[in-house]
Design an enzyme around this catalytic site. Structure first.
Site, mmCIF file in Angstrom:
data_model
loop_
_atom_site.group_PDB
_atom_site.id
_atom_site.type_symbol
_atom_site.label_atom_id
_atom_site.label_comp_id
_atom_site.label_asym_id
_atom_site.label_seq_id
_atom_site.Cartn_x
_atom_site.Cartn_y
_atom_site.Cartn_z
ATOM 1 N N CYS A 189 -12.804 29.256 94.357
ATOM 2 C CA CYS A 189 -11.545 29.956 95.153
ATOM 3 C C CYS A 189 -10.663 27.810 94.891
ATOM 4 C CB CYS A 189 -10.796 30.705 96.627
ATOM 5 S SG CYS A 189 -9.946 30.981 96.706
ATOM 6 N N HIS A 245 -13.258 35.349 95.435
ATOM 7 C CA HIS A 245 -14.449 35.112 96.201
ATOM 8 C C HIS A 245 -14.832 36.687 95.764
ATOM 9 C CE1 HIS A 245 -13.341 32.043 98.501
ATOM 10 N NE2 HIS A 245 -12.385 32.464 99.210
ATOM 11 N N GLU A 268 -18.318 36.465 96.865
ATOM 12 C CA GLU A 268 -19.514 36.202 98.047
ATOM 13 C C GLU A 268 -19.154 37.855 99.119
ATOM 14 O OE1 GLU A 268 -16.486 33.146 98.784
ATOM 15 O OE2 GLU A 268 -17.314 33.867 97.001
#
Length: 302
Positions: free
Chosen positions: A142, A235, A237
């Site tokens: 990011c 993102h 994750e």
């Protein structure tokens, strides 16, 4: 093989309940094996949540992974206890003499500031320069992806008209590149940011390659052609409810946030969103560890 983390780390208990193969550092020392040494520069405010998210993905590998967490010395985090930082984190000064097989630099909620305005920018620049000679492969997430594009390649960012938040479809290009080996031609991934990067500017730089972009030509996965730097503008994750928590947080602040796109069923914010990107997130991290860290790193650093 397991991921090796301290037993006292809060993420240890969470991942153990999820049946993620983990090992505490005491047991790991009894094994005659050379683990992959990964350093995570955690710039996110809710550090414990980010720790769990990243360790979950790093733990889905046949390789033993030893993780070191790094914090900035020039910025005091106000959202995590000092005891947690002192127990589980190190500063760059303490590790700069070491070499690492891989590095992850997370995002940070500082997008609307110029890079030079960020109070730890000079420290981060030092870390990014150090990584050129002390780390085999670096993954930037990011804001860190935008920081890497700016620092290493001179490509800036721009402010979006409204926040980019939601789960978006992405199309794959260069499907034979090992980082995205096994990806579907189209896949979903979350984004949460106020700034963007020009796809045309990245494509014009012959040192870079765009591996995936949104259907609106927003770059998502970028890799340097020397395979040293990987930039992920979203993102992967994130948990299933991370965007929901961000939305509720901003709403409580009176910011009148936009509802994340393609996330809540029928845009009903009371409904529990589904994780529709988990498999590709695990695949990306497994490919990174295997092809760009394990296959490339020397057994013994000189």
């Amino acid at each position: 093989m397991p991921i090796t983390i301290p037993r006292q780390l809060p993420a240890h208990g969470i991942l153990e309940k999820e049946n993620v193969f983990i090992m505490d550092t005491v047991r790991a020392t009894t094994q005659d094996i050379r683990p992959l040494n990964i350093v995570i520069v955690n710039l996110m405010p809710e550090k414990e949540r980010t720790e769990t998210q990243l360790l979950r993905l790093l733990g889905n590998s046949p390789l033993q992974v030893l993780v070191t967490f790094l914090r900035t010395a020039t910025h005091d985090s106000k959202t995590v206890s000092k005891s947690h930082l002192n127990q589980f984190y190190q500063t760059f000064h303490a590790i700069k003499h070491k070499r690492f097989d891989g590095m992850i630099i997370t995002g940070a909620p500082v997008e609307l500031m110029s890079f030079e305005e960020v109070n730890y920018w000079e420290e981060l620049k030092l870390i990014m320069e150090w990584s050129k000679t002390h780390v085999t492969s670096v993954m930037h997430i990011c804001w860190a992806a935008q920081a890497a594009l700016y620092h290493h390649y001179g490509i800036g960012k721009f402010t979006l008209p409204t926040k980019c938040t939601g789960v978006f479809p992405h199309s794959v290009s260069h499907s034979t590149v090992e980082l995205i080996r096994g990806f579907d031609d189209e896949f979903l991934a979350p984004h949460s940011r106020y700034t963007g990067t020009s796809l045309a500017a990245i494509q014009a730089d012959d040192r870079l390659m765009v591996l995936a972009a949104t259907n609106n030509d927003d770059p998502f996965i970028v890799i340097s052609k020397d395979e040293k730097h990987i930039m992920i503008t979203g993102h992967f994750e994130y948990d299933h409810d991370t965007l929901a928590k961000e939305y509720q947080r901003d709403k409580k602040k009176g910011l009148d946030p936009v509802i994340p796109k393609n996330y809540f069923a029928n845009d009903d914010t009371k409904k529990t969103p589904l994780n529709r990107w988990r498999s590709h997130a695990h695949l990306l991290f497994s490919n990174w560890l295997n092809y760009y860290v394990y296959q490339e790193t020397p057994y013994e650093w000189k």
